[in-house]
Design a protein around this motif. Structure first.
Motif, mmCIF file in Angstrom:
data_model
loop_
_atom_site.group_PDB
_atom_site.id
_atom_site.type_symbol
_atom_site.label_atom_id
_atom_site.label_comp_id
_atom_site.label_asym_id
_atom_site.label_seq_id
_atom_site.Cartn_x
_atom_site.Cartn_y
_atom_site.Cartn_z
ATOM 1 N N GLN A 1 1.060 -1.312 -0.006
ATOM 2 C CA GLN A 1 0.010 0.000 -0.028
ATOM 3 C C GLN A 1 0.901 1.388 -0.036
ATOM 4 O OE1 GLN A 1 -3.342 -0.072 -0.174
ATOM 5 N NE2 GLN A 1 -3.022 -2.223 -0.796
ATOM 6 N N PRO A 2 0.423 2.362 -0.373
ATOM 7 C CA PRO A 2 0.915 3.569 -0.521
ATOM 8 C C PRO A 2 1.090 4.219 0.936
ATOM 9 C CG PRO A 2 -0.783 3.794 -2.154
ATOM 10 C CD PRO A 2 -0.937 2.616 -1.199
ATOM 11 N N ILE A 3 2.509 4.731 1.362
ATOM 12 C CA ILE A 3 2.665 5.277 2.469
ATOM 13 C C ILE A 3 2.053 6.844 2.534
ATOM 14 C CG2 ILE A 3 4.722 6.201 3.689
ATOM 15 C CD1 ILE A 3 6.450 4.244 2.622
ATOM 16 N N PRO A 4 1.167 6.734 3.464
ATOM 17 C CA PRO A 4 0.373 8.050 3.423
ATOM 18 C C PRO A 4 0.908 9.562 4.375
ATOM 19 C CG PRO A 4 -0.545 6.716 5.164
ATOM 20 C CD PRO A 4 0.587 5.988 4.487
ATOM 21 N N ILE A 5 2.319 9.493 3.787
ATOM 22 C CA ILE A 5 3.085 10.696 4.436
ATOM 23 C C ILE A 5 2.905 11.789 3.561
ATOM 24 C CG2 ILE A 5 5.124 11.756 5.306
ATOM 25 C CD1 ILE A 5 5.781 8.882 6.322
ATOM 26 N N VAL A 6 2.295 12.893 3.557
ATOM 27 C CA VAL A 6 2.077 13.984 2.631
ATOM 28 C C VAL A 6 2.750 15.146 3.079
ATOM 29 C CG1 VAL A 6 0.087 13.106 1.234
ATOM 30 C CG2 VAL A 6 -0.291 14.565 3.228
ATOM 31 N N LYS A 7 2.974 15.368 4.645
ATOM 32 C CA LYS A 7 3.656 16.302 4.839
ATOM 33 C C LYS A 7 4.583 15.762 5.954
ATOM 34 C CE LYS A 7 0.343 18.852 7.159
ATOM 35 N NZ LYS A 7 -0.673 17.766 6.934
ATOM 36 N N PRO A 8 5.873 16.380 6.217
ATOM 37 C CA PRO A 8 6.862 15.819 7.200
ATOM 38 C C PRO A 8 6.572 15.445 8.422
ATOM 39 C CG PRO A 8 7.997 17.479 5.696
ATOM 40 C CD PRO A 8 6.460 17.690 5.485
ATOM 41 N N ASP A 9 5.402 16.200 9.023
ATOM 42 C CA ASP A 9 5.059 16.109 10.330
ATOM 43 C C ASP A 9 3.594 15.072 10.468
ATOM 44 O OD1 ASP A 9 3.442 18.099 9.346
ATOM 45 O OD2 ASP A 9 3.350 19.451 10.884
ATOM 46 N N ASP A 10 3.258 14.679 9.310
ATOM 47 C CA ASP A 10 2.193 13.548 9.461
ATOM 48 C C ASP A 10 2.567 12.595 10.400
ATOM 49 O OD1 ASP A 10 0.490 15.132 7.653
ATOM 50 O OD2 ASP A 10 0.889 13.883 6.038
ATOM 51 N N ARG A 11 1.559 12.153 11.136
ATOM 52 C CA ARG A 11 1.540 10.856 11.853
ATOM 53 C C ARG A 11 0.754 9.746 11.565
ATOM 54 N NH1 ARG A 11 4.372 11.772 16.867
ATOM 55 N NH2 ARG A 11 5.022 13.851 17.081
ATOM 56 N N ILE A 12 1.116 8.879 11.189
ATOM 57 C CA ILE A 12 0.428 7.676 10.305
ATOM 58 C C ILE A 12 0.372 6.362 11.052
ATOM 59 C CG2 ILE A 12 0.781 8.580 8.107
ATOM 60 C CD1 ILE A 12 2.786 6.325 7.484
ATOM 61 N N GLY A 13 0.880 6.237 12.384
ATOM 62 C CA GLY A 13 0.960 5.181 13.062
ATOM 63 C C GLY A 13 0.559 5.315 14.414
ATOM 64 N N THR A 14 1.051 4.598 15.343
ATOM 65 C CA THR A 14 1.167 4.507 16.728
ATOM 66 C C THR A 14 2.410 5.151 17.531
ATOM 67 O OG1 THR A 14 1.765 2.289 17.438
ATOM 68 C CG2 THR A 14 -0.430 2.648 16.571
ATOM 69 N N PRO A 15 2.192 5.244 18.527
ATOM 70 C CA PRO A 15 3.588 5.715 19.295
ATOM 71 C C PRO A 15 4.463 4.612 19.796
ATOM 72 C CG PRO A 15 1.719 6.995 20.405
ATOM 73 C CD PRO A 15 1.242 5.625 19.565
ATOM 74 N N TYR A 16 3.709 3.366 19.837
ATOM 75 C CA TYR A 16 4.578 2.477 20.461
ATOM 76 C C TYR A 16 4.995 1.268 19.369
ATOM 77 C CZ TYR A 16 2.077 4.434 24.007
ATOM 78 O OH TYR A 16 1.630 5.429 24.988
ATOM 79 N N LEU A 17 5.953 0.465 19.896
ATOM 80 C CA LEU A 17 6.597 -0.736 19.150
ATOM 81 C C LEU A 17 5.744 -1.741 19.831
ATOM 82 C CD1 LEU A 17 10.261 -0.058 19.373
ATOM 83 C CD2 LEU A 17 9.076 -0.248 17.053
ATOM 84 N N GLU A 18 5.203 -2.872 19.049
ATOM 85 C CA GLU A 18 4.612 -3.962 19.541
ATOM 86 C C GLU A 18 5.660 -5.235 19.540
ATOM 87 O OE1 GLU A 18 0.583 -4.256 19.309
ATOM 88 O OE2 GLU A 18 0.128 -1.965 18.826
ATOM 89 N N CYS A 19 5.160 -6.458 20.110
ATOM 90 C CA CYS A 19 5.729 -7.290 20.070
ATOM 91 C C CYS A 19 5.175 -8.607 20.574
ATOM 92 C CB CYS A 19 7.321 -7.567 20.590
ATOM 93 S SG CYS A 19 8.088 -9.010 20.727
ATOM 94 N N ASP A 20 5.184 -10.037 20.183
ATOM 95 C CA ASP A 20 4.584 -11.104 20.692
ATOM 96 C C ASP A 20 5.300 -11.207 22.162
ATOM 97 O OD1 ASP A 20 3.805 -13.487 21.479
ATOM 98 O OD2 ASP A 20 4.471 -14.540 19.705
ATOM 99 N N LEU A 21 4.592 -11.001 23.313
ATOM 100 C CA LEU A 21 5.280 -11.136 24.617
ATOM 101 C C LEU A 21 5.995 -12.254 24.710
ATOM 102 C CD1 LEU A 21 2.501 -8.688 26.631
ATOM 103 C CD2 LEU A 21 4.345 -8.301 25.430
ATOM 104 N N ASP A 22 5.344 -13.373 24.287
ATOM 105 C CA ASP A 22 5.984 -14.953 24.477
ATOM 106 C C ASP A 22 7.311 -14.937 24.103
ATOM 107 O OD1 ASP A 22 3.530 -15.612 25.723
ATOM 108 O OD2 ASP A 22 2.784 -16.411 24.125
ATOM 109 N N LYS A 23 7.611 -13.947 22.922
ATOM 110 C CA LYS A 23 8.933 -13.990 22.389
ATOM 111 C C LYS A 23 10.165 -13.334 23.210
ATOM 112 C CE LYS A 23 8.835 -12.275 18.232
ATOM 113 N NZ LYS A 23 9.172 -12.061 16.766
ATOM 114 N N ILE A 24 9.787 -12.524 24.160
ATOM 115 C CA ILE A 24 10.472 -11.771 25.045
ATOM 116 C C ILE A 24 11.085 -12.692 26.103
ATOM 117 C CG2 ILE A 24 10.805 -9.747 26.500
ATOM 118 C CD1 ILE A 24 8.428 -8.521 24.982
ATOM 119 N N ILE A 25 12.268 -12.834 26.153
ATOM 120 C CA ILE A 25 13.077 -13.773 27.118
ATOM 121 C C ILE A 25 13.831 -13.233 28.179
ATOM 122 C CG2 ILE A 25 13.252 -15.809 25.462
ATOM 123 C CD1 ILE A 25 15.877 -14.780 24.807
#
Length: 514
Positions: A198-222
């Motif tokens: 899909q296209p990246i919907p950044i049309v201005k440098p300060d656009d925010r198109i996602g969330t503030p956090y990284l996510e991970c399958d918690l079972d992988k965290i050792i």
């Protein structure tokens, strides 16, 4: 370590049970593994576990056992990551960028296989298995939310991808990072793979198109390792006269383009490579006639930070914040003001060619050398020894609206000319380079043939000590070959060979006269 508030930084109860020492976390790393390690230009890299891995390697080597790993990062880290691992002689493979002296020495000695590549391509190639399986991701975070979401630190780089790709994950939670970083990051959703991306919907440098956090399958965290250590935070040298001259020429040119109607009054979004000269250009913009500037870069340095703090720049997007100690204090003192003006994203988005092309970035990067036709070497000393790597300069150069390469005209006290007959290694071809700038002058290469480029570069950018030599080379090449791009192939790299043999590119003036 006892003063770190575990509950404040790791708010997920289950993950708090996985808190362990760096040595315990390092015990998961075995010979032959491939690690995805956080870090982008001295920001956001793991601080404690790499040393513990290096100590495991040293102990194994002392017992006569093999211990080596592959290491994939976003870009460079620091000595307490790249350096300690290189000194322990345990990095068999490294990609895609580095800047540590110890790591560089191991690469150039042939002890570490190194793949130097465009940063915007790297995550996709890892996803498609070009580098094999990733056993463990080792990333840094500012904190972890009650839901188990990861608050990134001062750099994102490839962390989003490593968390998805790796079989297991170790997280260093660094209490030295301000909790007010929470909300400054922008992690887009998965946009799919070819042919359904899909296209990246950044049309201005300060656009925010996602969330503030990284996510991970918690079972992988050792493992969770609590740390309290600064980023690299290297001090930038005060701009010297050469840097100021280069900066003033670029600003004068941009002003000219505005007056010609080829740029808007607030320019186009700015990208700046890492280094003292690039930082000097940004500092020079403080006193320029331009306001309401925008930044769309990969690393945000002191100069761009101060443009935002002064109000000259409205906002800036990057994948990492790499500050001097003084600038870091200014950042932390003003972090509330900056929270909605700075956006930190994964490097696959900050360096994405399509976004760079569409936004019309003005790209400014440093070079090791350029030849008289506008080809640029930004990675190899004398064509053979790796310096750091191409990083994101290729992503921005080929796809930008304007592409500048800057450097002083000489190095090593005048023994090396930055302008040579033929570059000893090609990173950026003449097709992508629009402007060369040294303290000697400015070469606008747009719309110029190779012969026209040669005249501009020799007359405007070369140091006076080397200008007659370059002109002599070009004149004889043009007379002998009469081709589109005149060269004397038996002499094209003789300047580099002369330096290797004598320590100086210059030749006896009597020989030139003859």
């Amino acid at each position: 370590m006892g003063s770190i508030n575990h509950e404040e930084r790791v708010r997920h109860e289950g993950l708090r049970e996985k808190i362990m020492s760096a040595e315990q976390a390092a015990s998961f790393v075995q010979n032959g593994m491939t690690l995805g390690v956080a870090g982008f230009t001295g920001a956001g890299y793991p601080k404690f576990v790499p040393t513990a891995i290096a100590n495991r390697a040293k102990d194994a080597h002392a017992r006569g056992e093999a211990f080596g790993i592959g290491m994939l990062t976003g870009a460079s880290t620091s000595h307490d990551c790249d350096g300690v691992l290189a000194e322990a002689n345990c990095i068999n493979f490294r990609a895609p960028f580095q800047s540590d002296p110890a790591m560089r020495n191991h690469i150039n000695a042939g002890n570490t296989h190194y793949v130097d590549m465009h940063l915007s391509h790297f995550e996709q190639q890892v996803r498609f298995g070009f580098y094999g399986d990733m056993d463990i991701a080792l990333i840094e975070a500012t904190g972890i939310t009650p839901e188990g979401k990861i608050i990134p630190s001062m750099g994102i780089g490839t962390n989003n991808q490593w968390l998805k790709t790796a079989k297991k994950v170790i997280i260093e939670v660094n209490s030295r990072q301000s909790m007010m970083l929470d909300g400054m990051h922008d992690i887009p959703a998965d946009l799919g793979e070819p042919p359904f991306r899909q296209p990246i919907p950044i049309v201005k440098p300060d656009d925010r198109i996602g969330t503030p956090y990284l996510e991970c399958d918690l079972d992988k965290i050792i493992g969770i390792v609590m740390t309290d250590a600064p980023d690299r935070n290297s001090k930038f040298a005060d701009p010297d006269e050469n840097s100021k001259t280069i900066a003033s020429q670029i600003i004068e040119f941009l002003d000219h383009e505005v007056k010609k109607g080829r740029l808007p009054k607030n320019l186009l979004p700015l990208q700046s490579g890492v280094g003292n000269v690039a930082n000097a250009v940004l500092m020079g913009l403080q006193d320029s006639p331009f306001d309401d500037l925008m930044g769309y870069t990969e690393v945000l340095q002191d100069g761009m930070l101060d443009l935002v703090l002064s109000g000259k720049m409205k906002s800036a997007s990057a994948t990492a914040l790499s500050f001097s100690p003084d600038a870091l204090k200014r950042f932390n003192d003003n972090i509330e003001f900056l929270s909605d003006k700075l956006v930190l994203r994964p490097q696959e988005f900050t360096n994405h060619p399509e976004v760079i092309r569409r936004l019309g970035i003005i790209a400014m990067n440093a070079m090791i050398e350029a030849d008289i036709y506008g080809n640029v070497n930004s990675t190899h000393i004398m064509g053979t020894k790796m310096m750091n790597g191409i990083g994101g300069s290729g992503d921005f150069t080929r796809n930008s609206h304007f592409s500048f390469f800057v450097s002083p005209s000489t190095a090593k006290g005048g023994a090396i000319s930055t302008i040579v007959p033929m570059v000893s290694h090609h990173d950026h071809t003449e097709h992508d380079v629009m402007f060369l700038v040294t303290e000697q002058g400015f070469a606008d290469l747009r719309g110029k043939s190779p012969r026209q480029r040669a005249k501009l570069i020799i007359d405007n950018c070369a140091h006076p000590d080397y200008r007659p030599m370059l002109q002599d080379y070009y004149d004889r090449a043009a007379k002998a070959s009469g081709l589109q791009t005149p060269h004397l192939l038996n002499e094209a790299l003789s300047w580099h060979q002369r330096f290797v043999e004598t320590g100086d590119m210059r030749i006896n003036k009597m020989r030139l006269a003859v």
